[in-house]
Design an enzyme around this catalytic site. Structure first.
Site, PDB file in Angstrom:
ATOM      1  N   HIS A  12      -9.489 -52.449 -62.582  1.00  0.00           N
ATOM      2  CA  HIS A  12      -8.788 -51.892 -63.758  1.00  0.00           C
ATOM      3  C   HIS A  12      -7.388 -51.393 -63.394  1.00  0.00           C
ATOM      4  O   HIS A  12      -6.995 -50.282 -63.736  1.00  0.00           O
ATOM      5  CB  HIS A  12      -9.637 -50.817 -64.453  1.00  0.00           C
ATOM      6  CG  HIS A  12     -10.051 -49.650 -63.573  1.00  0.00           C
ATOM      7  ND1 HIS A  12     -11.243 -48.997 -63.733  1.00  0.00           N
ATOM      8  CD2 HIS A  12      -9.425 -49.026 -62.557  1.00  0.00           C
ATOM      9  CE1 HIS A  12     -11.332 -48.013 -62.839  1.00  0.00           C
ATOM     10  NE2 HIS A  12     -10.239 -48.011 -62.131  1.00  0.00           N
ATOM     11  N   HIS A  59      -8.582 -41.072 -63.971  1.00  0.00           N
ATOM     12  CA  HIS A  59      -7.624 -40.893 -62.876  1.00  0.00           C
ATOM     13  C   HIS A  59      -6.782 -39.650 -63.140  1.00  0.00           C
ATOM     14  O   HIS A  59      -5.579 -39.743 -63.360  1.00  0.00           O
ATOM     15  CB  HIS A  59      -6.722 -42.115 -62.739  1.00  0.00           C
ATOM     16  CG  HIS A  59      -7.476 -43.392 -62.549  1.00  0.00           C
ATOM     17  ND1 HIS A  59      -8.128 -44.026 -63.576  1.00  0.00           N
ATOM     18  CD2 HIS A  59      -7.698 -44.151 -61.447  1.00  0.00           C
ATOM     19  CE1 HIS A  59      -8.710 -45.132 -63.111  1.00  0.00           C
ATOM     20  NE2 HIS A  59      -8.474 -45.228 -61.826  1.00  0.00           N
ATOM     21  N   HIS A 193      -8.832 -51.608 -51.994  1.00  0.00           N
ATOM     22  CA  HIS A 193      -7.477 -51.063 -52.051  1.00  0.00           C
ATOM     23  C   HIS A 193      -7.436 -49.668 -51.460  1.00  0.00           C
ATOM     24  O   HIS A 193      -8.411 -48.935 -51.516  1.00  0.00           O
ATOM     25  CB  HIS A 193      -6.885 -51.083 -53.460  1.00  0.00           C
ATOM     26  CG  HIS A 193      -7.597 -50.311 -54.546  1.00  0.00           C
ATOM     27  ND1 HIS A 193      -8.938 -50.410 -54.816  1.00  0.00           N
ATOM     28  CD2 HIS A 193      -7.107 -49.436 -55.473  1.00  0.00           C
ATOM     29  CE1 HIS A 193      -9.234 -49.635 -55.869  1.00  0.00           C
ATOM     30  NE2 HIS A 193      -8.152 -49.040 -56.277  1.00  0.00           N
ATOM     31  N   GLU A 240     -14.476 -47.226 -55.470  1.00  0.00           N
ATOM     32  CA  GLU A 240     -14.695 -47.450 -56.915  1.00  0.00           C
ATOM     33  C   GLU A 240     -15.758 -48.522 -57.169  1.00  0.00           C
ATOM     34  O   GLU A 240     -16.320 -48.596 -58.255  1.00  0.00           O
ATOM     35  CB  GLU A 240     -13.388 -47.859 -57.596  1.00  0.00           C
ATOM     36  CG  GLU A 240     -12.372 -46.736 -57.649  1.00  0.00           C
ATOM     37  CD  GLU A 240     -11.081 -47.125 -58.361  1.00  0.00           C
ATOM     38  OE1 GLU A 240     -10.227 -46.254 -58.518  1.00  0.00           O
ATOM     39  OE2 GLU A 240     -10.908 -48.303 -58.746  1.00  0.00           O
TER      40      GLU A 240
END
Lengths: 296, 136
Positions: A12, A59, A193, A240
């Site tokens: 996302h 976030h 990431h 995540e």
């Protein structure tokens, strides 16, 4: 009865929202990313889900450090796109399904998951970017959404095993909802990431693809991956991916792959995406339609 | 089960990952005010006040001198060490007009151009980046 007909896993990345909103989705950089979602956009038009249970992480938008819920479920009527520092995205508001959400919340609590119930919140790119990737740019999102937010920022986040079990409990909750609804579960975030520190930019293509492999079929090996392995192998934000396991847990014992896509890079990350069908292990899906076909 | 039974061993293992600050409870506690300051920049009026006089804006927040200086210097690795979290600090670099990738590259030993080239080339390899102790 409501039934879960498919699972979607997807990154996302916020930059994809920017690319979509500013019409850069077919340029040299973004083209290969958006092309990988084209199959899914066409497929979603045919599938017409009534509700998507959208697993994502906030976030530092709706939740700051005042309250950090491990699992939170949105039971509201509507959610607005959050202002993440440069104004809210110009995408439609997200319509909730309060009846189904409250039903799931109650069922999960009785199943010993201590859910936080959210009636009002703005939703950030974690939720709106997957909607853009799967549905394009409609005037109104074509289905209702039950947001399910997971803490993957402050340690410890929930274990992969717990996420998988939550998915199993969500399936049970959905199947006990009396209304006839076509429900999908989306697990978003990841893949590898790292957005911080001298090791920033870490990408582990091999590990990511092994993870996607592990979501297909009947193995539940992925639920046993410890946090440390995500951190070492896929970077600090690769954690995540535990949210994809909520989706996988909700698919039942066996899954069949409909579509997969992987690309590096998108901003700082790898883009991963797949579409799964719950399966009975004999090539029959568990959604009803294949049973009818097999009986003919 | 994936859940560790020993919280001390669980936390200690994070120190063995090269170039990575995991956002543990210890950091979350140390960085509470710092991260809430960053959150305040989600409001346009606060962004304007911050841009007009950064030092004065910081007077409203109970920060350590080190946190204050690291903020003014945009020393992101230092801010992570002092309890900052990248999703909160993102409010600061977006106020500065930096993209995520630009800001993230300042934490590495690369220029933004070098960092971008690395990403286009497939990203940073995990080889040698997994464990300090084991050198793998």
């Amino acid at each position: 009865m409501a039934r879960i007909t498919a699972g979607v896993g997807s990154s996302h990345v916020p930059l994809l929202g920017v690319a979509s909103d500013f019409g850069k989705d077919s340029d040299d950089y973004f083209g290969p990313i958006f092309n990988g979602y084209e199959w899914t956009r066409v497929w979603e038009l045919a599938e017409k889900p009534d509700v998507v249970i959208l697993v994502f992480n906030d976030h530092a938008s709706a939740f700051d450090m005042k309250i950090i819920p491990t699992f939170a479920i949105g039971c509201g009527e509507q959610y607005k796109p959050a202002d993440e520092g440069w104004g809210p995205r110009q995408v439609p508001d997200v319509e909730g399904h309060a009846d189904l959400a409250w039903h799931i919340a109650q069922s999960l609590i009785l199943d010993e998951f201590d859910m936080t119930i959210i009636n009002e919140m703005d939703v950030d790119h974690g939720l709106t970017v997957p909607l853009s990737m799967m549905f394009g740019k409609p005037d109104k999102w074509p289905c209702k959404v039950v947001p399910l937010a997971v803490n993957v920022v402050t340690y410890p986040p929930p274990s992969g095993n717990r996420c998988w079990a939550l998915g199993e409990a969500i399936r049970k909750a959905v199947e006990s909802f009396p209304e006839d609804l076509n429900v999908q579960v989306w697990g978003t975030g990841g893949m590898s990431h790292q957005l911080q520190g001298p090791r920033a930019g870490l990408i582990n293509r091999e590990w990511d693809n092994r993870f996607i492999d592990g979501l297909i079929g009947s193995s539940d090996a992925l639920r046993h991956i410890p946090h440390l392995e995500y951190l070492r192998e896929t970077g600090s934000e690769g954690i995540e991916m535990v949210m994809w396991l909520i989706m996988r847990g909700a698919m039942g014992k066996t899954t069949r792959l409909l579509h997969r896509h992987y690309h590096v890079p998108c901003s700082n990350t790898a883009i991963g995406h797949l579409v799964l069908r719950p399966d009975n292990g004999e090539g029959l899906d568990m959604t009803g339609s294949d049973f009818a076909a097999a009986a003919e | 089960m994936t859940g560790p039974t020993d919280i001390h061993a669980y936390l200690a293992a994070f120190d063995d990952i090269p170039g990575t600050r995991v956002f543990t409870a210890k950091r979350a506690r140390q960085g509470y005010q710092l991260n809430q300051f960053a959150m305040s920049l989600m409001k346009p009026e606060n962004r304007e006040r911050w841009k007009a006089d950064e030092r004065k804006y910081l007077e409203d927040w109970k920060l350590s001198d080190e946190q204050r200086e690291a903020l003014l210097a945009r020393d992101y690795n230092r801010l992570l060490d002092l309890g900052g979290n990248v999703y909160f600090l993102a409010k600061l670099f977006s106020t500065d007009g930096l993209s995520f990738a630009q800001a993230v590259s300042t934490m590495t030993d690369m220029s933004f151009e070098e960092y971008t080239r690395m990403m286009v080339g497939g990203g940073r390899s995990p080889e040698g980046q997994r464990s300090i102790k084991e050198g793998r």
